[in-house]
Design a protein around this motif. Structure first.
Motif, short mmCIF file in Angstrom:
data_model
loop_
_atom_site.label_atom_id
_atom_site.label_comp_id
_atom_site.label_asym_id
_atom_site.label_seq_id
_atom_site.Cartn_x
_atom_site.Cartn_y
_atom_site.Cartn_z
N MET A 87 0.85 -1.19 0.00
CA MET A 87 0.00 0.00 0.00
C MET A 87 0.88 1.24 0.00
N PRO A 88 0.43 2.34 -0.60
CA PRO A 88 1.26 3.54 -0.70
C PRO A 88 1.59 4.13 0.68
N LYS A 89 2.89 4.37 0.89
CA LYS A 89 3.40 5.02 2.11
C LYS A 89 3.01 4.29 3.38
N ALA A 90 2.74 2.99 3.30
CA ALA A 90 2.34 2.21 4.47
C ALA A 90 3.49 1.29 4.88
N SER A 91 3.86 1.33 6.16
CA SER A 91 4.89 0.42 6.66
C SER A 91 4.43 -0.29 7.92
N LYS A 92 3.35 0.16 8.52
CA LYS A 92 2.82 -0.44 9.74
C LYS A 92 1.71 -1.44 9.37
N THR A 93 1.12 -2.04 10.41
CA THR A 93 0.06 -3.01 10.18
C THR A 93 -1.23 -2.33 9.73
N LEU A 94 -1.80 -2.86 8.66
CA LEU A 94 -3.12 -2.43 8.20
C LEU A 94 -4.13 -3.33 8.89
N ARG A 95 -5.15 -2.74 9.52
CA ARG A 95 -6.07 -3.51 10.35
C ARG A 95 -7.52 -3.52 9.85
N ALA A 96 -7.82 -2.71 8.85
CA ALA A 96 -9.20 -2.64 8.36
C ALA A 96 -9.21 -2.31 6.88
N VAL A 97 -10.20 -2.84 6.19
CA VAL A 97 -10.44 -2.49 4.79
C VAL A 97 -11.94 -2.61 4.57
N ALA A 98 -12.49 -1.66 3.81
CA ALA A 98 -13.94 -1.65 3.57
C ALA A 98 -14.21 -1.19 2.15
N ALA A 99 -15.30 -1.68 1.59
CA ALA A 99 -15.73 -1.28 0.25
C ALA A 99 -17.07 -0.58 0.35
N SER A 100 -17.20 0.53 -0.36
CA SER A 100 -18.50 1.21 -0.44
C SER A 100 -19.41 0.39 -1.34
N PRO A 101 -20.73 0.62 -1.29
CA PRO A 101 -21.63 -0.12 -2.19
C PRO A 101 -21.29 0.07 -3.67
N GLN A 102 -20.66 1.20 -4.00
CA GLN A 102 -20.28 1.46 -5.38
C GLN A 102 -18.92 0.86 -5.74
N GLY A 103 -18.17 0.34 -4.73
CA GLY A 103 -16.91 -0.33 -5.00
C GLY A 103 -15.65 0.42 -4.64
N ARG A 104 -15.75 1.64 -4.11
CA ARG A 104 -14.55 2.35 -3.68
C ARG A 104 -14.04 1.70 -2.39
N PHE B 223 -11.44 1.58 1.06
CA PHE B 223 -10.75 2.36 2.08
C PHE B 223 -9.95 1.38 2.92
N ALA B 224 -8.75 1.79 3.38
CA ALA B 224 -7.93 0.96 4.25
C ALA B 224 -7.45 1.81 5.42
N ALA B 225 -7.27 1.16 6.59
CA ALA B 225 -6.81 1.87 7.79
C ALA B 225 -5.86 0.98 8.57
N GLY B 226 -5.00 1.63 9.38
CA GLY B 226 -4.07 0.85 10.18
C GLY B 226 -3.40 1.65 11.27
N ASP B 227 -2.26 1.13 11.68
CA ASP B 227 -1.52 1.72 12.79
C ASP B 227 -1.00 3.12 12.46
N LYS B 228 -0.82 3.92 13.52
CA LYS B 228 -0.31 5.29 13.43
C LYS B 228 -1.18 6.18 12.55
N GLY B 229 -2.49 5.92 12.54
CA GLY B 229 -3.43 6.76 11.80
C GLY B 229 -3.39 6.62 10.30
N TYR B 230 -2.85 5.52 9.80
CA TYR B 230 -2.75 5.34 8.36
C TYR B 230 -4.14 5.17 7.74
N LEU B 231 -4.39 5.93 6.68
CA LEU B 231 -5.63 5.82 5.90
C LEU B 231 -5.31 5.94 4.42
N ALA B 232 -5.99 5.15 3.61
CA ALA B 232 -5.84 5.21 2.15
C ALA B 232 -7.18 4.89 1.51
N ALA B 233 -7.33 5.32 0.26
CA ALA B 233 -8.55 5.04 -0.49
C ALA B 233 -8.19 4.85 -1.95
#
Length: 190
Positions: A110-127, A129-139
């Motif tokens: 994942m871009p700029k991610a080096s810590k543990t990713l702990r969550a991933v979710a898809a919107s009903p339209q398919g977008r 989102f990912a989240a993890g340690d140290k406040g990491y968020l991506a979409a």
């Protein structure tokens, strides 16, 4: 869960299913289940995926049978998101992710991610989102994943995500962290 009468749960080597009245053990005998910690299904509920330690991913098909997927990964999967039968994402340590696309699993960073990713979710339209340690968020953007800064001065670890729409998502985490994505940025909520 796909509805009040169809909810799946995993943990401690077990798979449980709620049918609206009974919580039943649905652990298959034909596939490994030790270390499972994530479960997600297709929007129509026809397929269910469960995942966990050392790249283990199992899939329950329309026939009700579980089969082990060939991921060729040792990733300790923390979370799963299923966009549809042909597109599944799993996330884990060191900013790594697994993707099922075109019938095959591949590993990606994942871009700029080096810590543990702990969550991933898809919107009903398919977008996605990912989240993890140290406040990491991506979409996901038009074609790739992009880091989306949390705007949390404490950079708290994030453990859960929900994405009701492409332009809205919620993340929660340690020490009461609650972040809301609206439009193009995350904001801290009380």
């Amino acid at each position: 869960g796909q509805g009040k009468n169809d909810v799946w749960m995993v943990g401690n080597g077990q798979i449980l299913h709620w049918d609206g009245q009974t919580l039943a053990d649905a652990t298959p005998k034909n596939v490994p289940t030790a270390g499972l910690r994530a479960v997600a299904g297709t929007p129509d509920g026809s397929l269910v995926f469960a995942a966990g330690d050392k790249g283990l991913v199992i899939r329950r098909g329309k026939d009700g049978l579980w089969q082990q997927e060939k991921t060729a990964s040792q990733l300790d999967i923390q979370a799963l998101a299923v966009v549809d039968a042909g597109l599944v994402w799993a996330v884990g340590p060191q900013g790594q992710a697994l993707k099922l696309s075109g019938g095959a699993w591949s590993t990606t960073q994942m871009p700029k991610a080096s810590k543990t990713l702990r969550a991933v979710a898809a919107s009903p339209q398919g977008r996605l989102f990912a989240a993890g340690d140290k406040g990491y968020l991506a979409a996901t953007g038009a074609t790739t994943w992009d880091e989306t800064p949390a705007n949390d001065p404490q950079s708290r670890d994030l453990f859960g995500l929900w994405a009701p729409a492409d332009d809205e998502a919620w993340a929660l985490g340690a020490k009461g962290a609650l972040l809301h994505y609206i439009g193009k940025k995350w904001q801290l909520e009380d």
